[in-house]
Design a protein around this motif. Structure first.
Motif, mmCIF file in Angstrom:
data_model
loop_
_atom_site.group_PDB
_atom_site.id
_atom_site.type_symbol
_atom_site.label_atom_id
_atom_site.label_comp_id
_atom_site.label_asym_id
_atom_site.label_seq_id
_atom_site.Cartn_x
_atom_site.Cartn_y
_atom_site.Cartn_z
ATOM 1 N N ASN A 97 0.846 -1.193 0.000
ATOM 2 C CA ASN A 97 0.000 0.000 0.000
ATOM 3 C C ASN A 97 0.883 1.245 0.000
ATOM 4 N N PRO A 98 1.690 1.438 -1.067
ATOM 5 C CA PRO A 98 2.619 2.577 -1.085
ATOM 6 C C PRO A 98 1.919 3.928 -1.118
ATOM 7 N N ASP A 99 0.646 3.943 -1.528
ATOM 8 C CA ASP A 99 -0.101 5.209 -1.581
ATOM 9 C C ASP A 99 -0.779 5.535 -0.252
ATOM 10 N N HIS A 100 -0.718 4.595 0.702
ATOM 11 C CA HIS A 100 -1.305 4.784 2.031
ATOM 12 C C HIS A 100 -2.821 5.015 1.958
ATOM 13 N N PHE A 101 -3.498 4.192 1.175
ATOM 14 C CA PHE A 101 -4.944 4.278 1.092
ATOM 15 C C PHE A 101 -5.562 3.644 2.329
ATOM 16 N N SER A 102 -6.702 4.156 2.743
ATOM 17 C CA SER A 102 -7.408 3.608 3.903
ATOM 18 C C SER A 102 -8.404 2.551 3.451
ATOM 19 N N GLY A 103 -9.081 1.930 4.418
ATOM 20 C CA GLY A 103 -10.092 0.943 4.091
ATOM 21 C C GLY A 103 -11.282 1.578 3.394
ATOM 22 N N GLY A 126 -13.264 5.724 -7.652
ATOM 23 C CA GLY A 126 -12.386 6.302 -8.667
ATOM 24 C C GLY A 126 -10.940 5.980 -8.352
ATOM 25 N N ASP A 127 -10.032 6.756 -8.903
ATOM 26 C CA ASP A 127 -8.618 6.574 -8.580
ATOM 27 C C ASP A 127 -8.360 6.990 -7.134
ATOM 28 N N GLY A 128 -7.312 6.422 -6.547
ATOM 29 C CA GLY A 128 -6.938 6.796 -5.195
ATOM 30 C C GLY A 128 -7.758 6.109 -4.125
ATOM 31 N N VAL A 129 -8.241 4.880 -4.392
ATOM 32 C CA VAL A 129 -9.069 4.163 -3.423
ATOM 33 C C VAL A 129 -8.541 2.750 -3.170
ATOM 34 N N ILE A 130 -8.158 2.031 -4.213
ATOM 35 C CA ILE A 130 -7.820 0.612 -4.110
ATOM 36 C C ILE A 130 -6.299 0.431 -4.069
ATOM 37 N N THR A 131 -5.819 -0.335 -3.089
ATOM 38 C CA THR A 131 -4.382 -0.557 -2.950
ATOM 39 C C THR A 131 -3.890 -1.571 -3.977
ATOM 40 N N GLN A 132 -2.565 -1.645 -4.117
ATOM 41 C CA GLN A 132 -1.977 -2.587 -5.065
ATOM 42 C C GLN A 132 -2.265 -4.034 -4.666
ATOM 43 N N LEU A 133 -2.237 -4.341 -3.377
ATOM 44 C CA LEU A 133 -2.534 -5.702 -2.941
ATOM 45 C C LEU A 133 -3.974 -6.075 -3.273
ATOM 46 N N THR A 134 -4.915 -5.163 -3.021
ATOM 47 C CA THR A 134 -6.314 -5.437 -3.331
ATOM 48 C C THR A 134 -6.522 -5.587 -4.831
ATOM 49 N N GLY A 215 7.594 22.831 -17.846
ATOM 50 C CA GLY A 215 7.929 23.418 -16.564
ATOM 51 C C GLY A 215 6.913 23.208 -15.474
ATOM 52 N N THR A 216 5.840 22.488 -15.762
ATOM 53 C CA THR A 216 4.839 22.194 -14.737
ATOM 54 C C THR A 216 5.135 20.843 -14.095
ATOM 55 N N THR A 217 4.473 20.567 -13.008
ATOM 56 C CA THR A 217 4.659 19.284 -12.332
ATOM 57 C C THR A 217 3.511 18.345 -12.684
ATOM 58 N N GLN A 218 3.819 17.051 -12.705
ATOM 59 C CA GLN A 218 2.818 16.039 -13.016
ATOM 60 C C GLN A 218 3.106 14.808 -12.174
ATOM 61 N N VAL A 219 2.048 14.166 -11.679
ATOM 62 C CA VAL A 219 2.188 12.956 -10.882
ATOM 63 C C VAL A 219 2.022 11.745 -11.809
ATOM 64 N N ILE A 220 3.045 10.878 -11.840
ATOM 65 C CA ILE A 220 3.022 9.671 -12.655
ATOM 66 C C ILE A 220 2.702 8.491 -11.745
ATOM 67 N N PRO A 221 1.573 7.827 -11.951
ATOM 68 C CA PRO A 221 1.208 6.709 -11.060
ATOM 69 C C PRO A 221 1.992 5.443 -11.387
ATOM 70 N N GLY A 222 2.041 4.546 -10.443
ATOM 71 C CA GLY A 222 2.628 3.230 -10.659
ATOM 72 C C GLY A 222 1.638 2.162 -10.264
ATOM 73 N N GLY A 223 2.052 0.901 -10.457
ATOM 74 C CA GLY A 223 1.182 -0.192 -10.063
ATOM 75 C C GLY A 223 1.225 -1.354 -11.030
ATOM 76 N N PRO A 224 0.689 -2.504 -10.633
ATOM 77 C CA PRO A 224 0.645 -3.697 -11.490
ATOM 78 C C PRO A 224 -0.509 -3.609 -12.488
ATOM 79 N N VAL A 225 -0.347 -2.778 -13.492
ATOM 80 C CA VAL A 225 -1.447 -2.480 -14.413
ATOM 81 C C VAL A 225 -1.582 -3.544 -15.506
ATOM 82 N N ALA A 226 -0.479 -3.928 -16.141
ATOM 83 C CA ALA A 226 -0.553 -4.855 -17.282
ATOM 84 C C ALA A 226 -1.172 -6.193 -16.882
ATOM 85 N N SER A 227 -0.818 -6.702 -15.706
ATOM 86 C CA SER A 227 -1.370 -7.983 -15.267
ATOM 87 C C SER A 227 -2.871 -7.885 -15.035
#
Length: 573
Positions: A97-103, A126-134, A215-227
């Motif tokens: 749970n590297p994003d520290h999502f709650s239950g 939506g995004d930002g709810v489900i952990t990588q393990l789940t 010159g702007t900032t952007q957040v690049i997500p990670g995760g086991p997407v292809a599988s």
């Protein structure tokens, strides 16, 4: 449509024509019950399967009556949904749970657990709810087993049609395990490798913040997407890692992966018809079922591609250029990916709503009224064009039983299908199968339209709002999972009622199918005579398509007329 769109459609048809007999032959070997000729791949796959059988106390040689088969299916599903529900509620305390999502809250956990259990993959989160393990141990796991459950029911029905004086229809646990180990896992493994090679991400990273060239900032997500993506598409599940689903470039990077997804959505459901022909020894019968599925799919694809390719009158009035050119694909580009275009969106829409996939590479709420209406009708057909893994085949065979019953009434003979007399017991089950979904869809939609709180979840008033509401309930009940974005479903009312629709649409249809399999399996084969109505020709194929369209039309025409048709006639597009 542009020349490129016709070429893409033609290439997809060729790919289906090649893969259907090849993959169908492989599936027939996987599920074949000839003891003198063991299932294909026994030497390799039994190394994995035997420990599973020993650990779970399964006798792979044992067989079950339809009642035991159904109880096994329901018990496995009940335990599975409880485990996933608990995982969603407790995921904040679990690893990966590297994003520290709650239950996840109770209503949303119920809806999500039921959704993935039933192969619906409706995503009220939506995004930002489900952990990588789940994502991996919960959602992706259910993508495998829910697909395998549908396949098992279809295979059980085939056994009921082919056996005579038999009290058993196979072993649910063996069918479940074999589908996962011999069909879904190999397909998903190869697909994931191809997706990664094209740019789909696959890692255990958390989000990275980077500075762009502008010159702007952007957040690049990670995760086991292809599988997750591989079994999402290959198993006709549809639930994406990201909320944007297959419109997200990290899930669906380019036109090549989009075409691969289109083929994967359709490959196994169509191949089940070839498997049906081989297992029953009636290949012409299998091709008739294939032809009916293919005709419905192709018709819907041509309609949606045409409606979206012609564009929107209101966009033209606003000054938007919808003409095909070297710089753009033309047509109604609202809600579309510029990487794919409006016609490819139409092809994807027809494929994902003709199956139980529900994935999207464009936004269904932005379709023209007739384009969105076609997608909704596609789901209303009962996911038979060509439907999901197994569910498409057994749904079409139920309609085939209804078609021969109607034909028998017309000519004054006891209806027969593949040498089995279709009598009152089977027809009562067929009627239950056909009525369960419309009852819950129209009932819950009507209640939601007149109640003030559910009305607040609708973004749009008038006929389009009605379309959004009905589309949501029919998508849930038919285990499709796609949605029009104008319906905000993450409320206690919709999480609960949509979840109930998913359960009814899955298990109250599977149980009658298994009961039909058991009833047919106990019957003696009836020799064909000169008066037997042939079911392996073009005439029966046309009758089958006609029965499907008439039954669905009589059931849903009023609500379709009040939604997409009125919206089109009023010019609100």
């Amino acid at each position: 449509m542009s020349t490129a769109s016709w070429v893409e459609l033609g290439a997809l048809i060729v790919a289906i024509a090649i893969s259907t007999p090849v993959l169908g032959s492989y599936l027939a070997r996987v599920y074949g019950s000839d003891r003198d000729r063991p299932p294909f791949g026994d030497r390799a796959f039994l190394v994995v399967e035997r420990p599973i059988y020993r650990l779970c106390g399964i006798d792979p040689e044992g067989e079950q009556r339809w009642t035991s088969y159904a109880v096994s299916l329901l018990a496995f599903s009940a335990v599975s949904v409880l485990v996933l529900y608990a995982q969603l509620r407790l995921q904040g305390h679990l690893p990966l749970n590297p994003d520290h999502f709650s239950g996840v809250g109770a209503p949303l956990s119920f809806n999500t657990a039921v959704s993935f259990l039933t192969n619906t993959n409706w995503q009220n989160y939506g995004d930002g709810v489900i952990t990588q393990l789940t994502q991996m141990a919960g959602l992706a796991f259910h993508n495998f087993v829910s697909t395998a459950t549908g396949a098992a029911v279809a295979v059980a029905l085939i056994r009921g049609l082919t056996r005579h004086r038999s009290a058993t229809i196979g072993n649910f646990w063996v069918d479940l395990v074999r589908t996962c180990t011999r069909v879904l896992l190999p397909l998903a493994f190869v697909t994931a490798l191809v997706m990664v090679s094209q740019g789909t991400i696959q890692n255990f990273h958390g989000p990275h913040q980077v500075t762009t060239l502008a010159g702007t900032t952007q957040v690049i997500p990670g995760g086991p997407v292809a599988s997750q993506e591989a079994i999402k598409i290959g198993g006709q599940n549809g639930g994406g890692y990201f909320g944007a689903n297959s419109t997200h470039p990290f899930e669906n990077p380019n036109p090549l992966t989009n075409f691969l997804q289109l083929w994967l959505i359709l490959a196994i459901p169509f191949a089940f018809t070839a498997m049906f022909g081989k297992l029953t020894g009636r290949r012409r019968q299998g091709w008739v079922v294939f032809g009916a599925m293919f005709a419905l799919w192709l018709l819907s694809a041509l309609l949606v591609m045409n409606f979206e390719g012609r564009g929107s009158a209101e966009l033209t009035t606003s000054g938007a250029n919808q003409a095909v050119s070297a710089a753009q694909g033309g047509g109604n580009m609202e809600g579309k990916e510029t990487r794919f275009g409006s016609a490819t969106c139409g092809l994807y829409v027809a494929s994902t709503t003709g199956t139980s996939t529900g994935a999207v590479d464009c936004q269904h709420d932005s379709l023209t009224p007739l384009g969105g209406g076609t997608a909704m009708v596609n789901i209303m057909l009962g996911e038979v064009s060509p439907g999901g893994t197994g569910s498409g085949l057994y749904g079409m065979l139920v309609f085939a039983l209804l078609a021969v019953f109607i034909a028998g009434l017309m000519v004054g003979r006891t209806p027969e299908f593949m040498g089995k007399k279709i009598q009152a017991a089977e027809m009562k089950l067929v009627v239950l199968y056909i009525l369960f979904v419309p009852a819950v869809v129209l009932g819950f939609a009507a209640a939601s339209i007149v109640m003030r709180t559910p009305q607040g979840s609708l973004l749009n008033p008038g006929p389009h709002g009605l379309s959004e509401m009905v589309y949501g309930y029919v998508s849930a009940a038919q285990n499709n999972g796609s949605a029009m974005a104008g319906l905000s479903g993450n409320t206690d009312w919709f999480n609960t009622t949509l979840g109930l629709c998913m359960l009814i649409g899955r298990f109250l249809l599977m149980v009658p199918v298994l009961a039909i399999a058991g009833s047919l399996g106990r019957k003696q084969l009836t020799p064909a005579t000169s008066g037997t109505f042939p079911t392996d020709g073009v005439l029966f194929g046309g009758l089958l398509v006609g029965v499907i369209l008439i039954v669905v039309g009589l059931t849903f025409f009023p609500v379709v007329a009040l939604g997409p048709v009125v919206e089109h006639l009023a010019g609100h597009f």
